[in-house]
Design an enzyme around this catalytic site. Structure first.
Site: not given
Ligand SMILES: Cc1cc2nc3c(=O)[nH]c(=O)nc-3n(C[C@H](O)[C@H](O)[C@H](O)COP(=O)(O)OP(=O)(O)OC[C@H]3O[C@@H](n4cnc5c(N)ncnc54)[C@H](O)[C@@H]3O)c2cc1C
Length: 298
Positions: A199, A121, A290
């Site tokens: 998580s 992570r 996380e």
């Molecule tokens: C129900 C649920 C289940 C989940 N299950 C998992 C799982 O099983 N495993 C797991 O690893 N994660 C999980 N996650 C966490 C999440 O889905 C992941 O971390 C996902 O990759 C976040 O994507 P996002 O586009 O929503 O990012 P955001 O929430 O919009 O951003 C997350 C971080 O990444 C940065 N960021 C986003 N895009 C960029 C970019 N293009 N360039 C630079 N920085 C950027 C943002 O600034 C922020 O710091 C889960 C979340 C939820 C709500």
């Protein structure tokens, strides 16, 4: 930088600055099927592409290596940030390179996977927040009808295979979506158990002697052991559904802190502190959040 917002907890006061939403699109596959003996594909995906439809497409086109990452919300560009992983797969296993805009050097850069600082992570991008804008991610995937070796016991059981065996790509995706659904990890607007940031705590990596008796213990390459945050939370007295306010533990999964309808970030963080402190008092292990906290802290 905001993409899907699924891994962000933003202060109730908001963010005093400009928010950039990444909304670029495009999936480009090179060399697919050029040489059937080679059996691999290199796919470059724009950062703003939604992740799960891309995984669905990979399964459909028989690209191997992402199937266990089905059902994770958010964008492709966010996957390298915390080296997204689930059910025995992590993007670092199939990611070839990441193209970024470096805000400090004011130029484009490409990082090969080996230079991304991937760990559990985490990545160099997470460790140096605000510096890199991920523009696109390139994955190198094998082609075939079977998924990668199943590396997660619960998934193997669900599929009826042994650990390390393979199953059809579509079956793996279906099984993972069903497992995630059962834990409230697939967003359903009608079900408050799914109103979470996934998580809330990472699984702690500690010296093996620190892992409590009876808790799961997965050996790590550096000699330490990863244990289960969900186990620690439950055994510290915070069962499923714990809490009586607008933020409570999910009734399906202790690791998810959920919004029962009108919770504020303050409510959520108060619950997170209570759980973190309770686990620390009971086991001497401090849980770490996380999701990325914006304008607030635990
Ligand atoms: C129900 C649920 C289940 C989940 N299950 C998992 C799982 O099983 N495993 C797991 O690893 N994660 C999980 N996650 C966490 C999440 O889905 C992941 O971390 C996902 O990759 C976040 O994507 P996002 O586009 O929503 O990012 P955001 O929430 O919009 O951003 C997350 C971080 O990444 C940065 N960021 C986003 N895009 C960029 C970019 N293009 N360039 C630079 N920085 C950027 C943002 O600034 C922020 O710091 C889960 C979340 C939820 C709500």
């Amino acid at each position: 930088m905001l993409a899907g917002g699924s891994n962000l907890v933003v202060s109730d006061e908001g963010f005093p600055g400009t928010v950039v939403e990444v909304a670029t699109t495009g999936v480009r596959a090179d060399h697919e099927g050029d040489d059937p003996t080679c059996g691999g594909v290199i796919v470059t995906v724009a950062a703003g592409e939604p992740w799960d439809p891309f995984v669905a497409q990979a399964v459909e086109r028989q690209w191997v290596g992402l199937e266990a990452l089905s059902g994770i919300p958010g964008s492709v560009g966010a996957t390298p940030i915390q080296n997204v992983g689930a059910y025995g797969q992590e993007v670092s296993q199939t990611l070839a390179s990441v193209r970024v805009w470096d805000r400090r050097l004011r130029g484009h850069r490409s990082f090969a996977a080996a230079d991304c600082g991937f760990g559990y992570r985490t990545s160099r991008f997470k460790a140096d927040p605000g510096r890199h804008v991920v523009l696109s991610v390139t994955y190198q995937l094998r082609q075939g009808s079977l998924g990668g070796p199943v590396a997660y016991a619960e998934l193997a059981r669900t599929l009826g295979v042994e650990l390390g065996e393979r199953a059809a790509l579509a079956d793996v995706r279906r099984a993972v979506l069903a497992l995630r659904g059962g834990k409230g990890m697939v967003l359903d607007p009608a079900d408050h158990d799914t109103w979470s940031a996934g998580s809330f705590f990472t699984n702690p990596v500690v010296e093996p002697a620190v892992v409590p008796a009876g808790a799961p213990s997965w050996p790590q390459p550096d000699g330490r052991a990863k244990t289960s945050a969900a186990w620690l939370i439950e055994h510290a007295g915070f069962g499923k559904g714990y809490g009586d306010g607008p933020a409570r533990l999910s009734t399906k999964h202790t690791l998810a802190l959920t919004n029962r309808g009108d919770a504020t970030t303050g409510d959520l963080l108060a619950l997170a502190r209570e759980v973190r402190d309770g686990v620390e008092q009971r086991f001497g292990i401090r849980l770490v959040n996380e999701p990325v906290l914006v304008g607030c802290s635990l």
